[in-house]
Design an enzyme around this catalytic site. Sequence first.
Site, PDB file in Angstrom:
ATOM      1  N   HIS A   7      41.084  25.805  37.558  1.00 57.06           N
ATOM      2  CA  HIS A   7      39.653  25.651  37.864  1.00 57.06           C
ATOM      3  C   HIS A   7      39.439  24.776  39.088  1.00 57.06           C
ATOM      4  CE1 HIS A   7      40.328  22.194  34.992  1.00 57.06           C
ATOM      5  NE2 HIS A   7      39.616  21.555  35.889  1.00 57.06           N
ATOM      6  N   HIS A  80      37.624  18.330  42.538  1.00 54.11           N
ATOM      7  CA  HIS A  80      39.080  18.437  42.399  1.00 54.11           C
ATOM      8  C   HIS A  80      39.503  19.888  42.218  1.00 54.11           C
ATOM      9  CE1 HIS A  80      37.851  18.154  38.071  1.00 54.11           C
ATOM     10  NE2 HIS A  80      38.869  18.964  37.867  1.00 54.11           N
ATOM     11  N   GLU A 129      44.274  17.877  39.858  1.00 51.11           N
ATOM     12  CA  GLU A 129      44.510  17.758  38.423  1.00 51.11           C
ATOM     13  C   GLU A 129      45.652  18.701  38.057  1.00 51.11           C
ATOM     14  OE1 GLU A 129      41.111  18.964  36.108  1.00 51.11           O
ATOM     15  OE2 GLU A 129      42.093  18.583  34.183  1.00 51.11           O
TER      16      GLU A 129
HETATM   17 CO    CO Z   1      39.190  19.511  35.804  1.00 53.05          CO
END
Ligand code: CO
Length: 138
Positions: A7, A80, A129
């Site tokens: 994502h 992110h 991440e």
């Molecule tokens: Co995230």
Amino acid sequence: MFGRLNHVGVATPSIVRAREHYAGLFGTAAVGEPFDLAEQGVRVCFVDAENTQIELIEPLDDASPVAGFLARNPAGGQHHLCFEVGDLDAAIAQATAAGARVLGSPRIGAHGTRIVFLHPRDMGGVLVELMEAPDGGH
Ligand code: CO
């Protein structure tokens, strides 16, 4: 090694308004229900794009790290990128060996698997991440 893009995190001052915006772009069926990750100080909501997801993130309070991001970017913005990994501990060792600083210790992320963040200064300016994929990665 890093796997697929899971994502793109997008910080927003209002998940309510952001959900309306993304419903207009992707359709209401693509927009999930918001839920709180109290431990990380955020409310999140996933939007399904065809090949990935967008994670809308709103801080729960001023102590949230995302509150600092919104102080610098009041309208919100890209926060992110999240990549899947098969083995989080091996990925942390790889990233650390390559000189990346890990922010904190692994914790349970929005998808219920272990995650960790890598410092943007070591990742070409991008907060990254790493997320342990539920099926062991790709
Ligand atoms: Co995230």
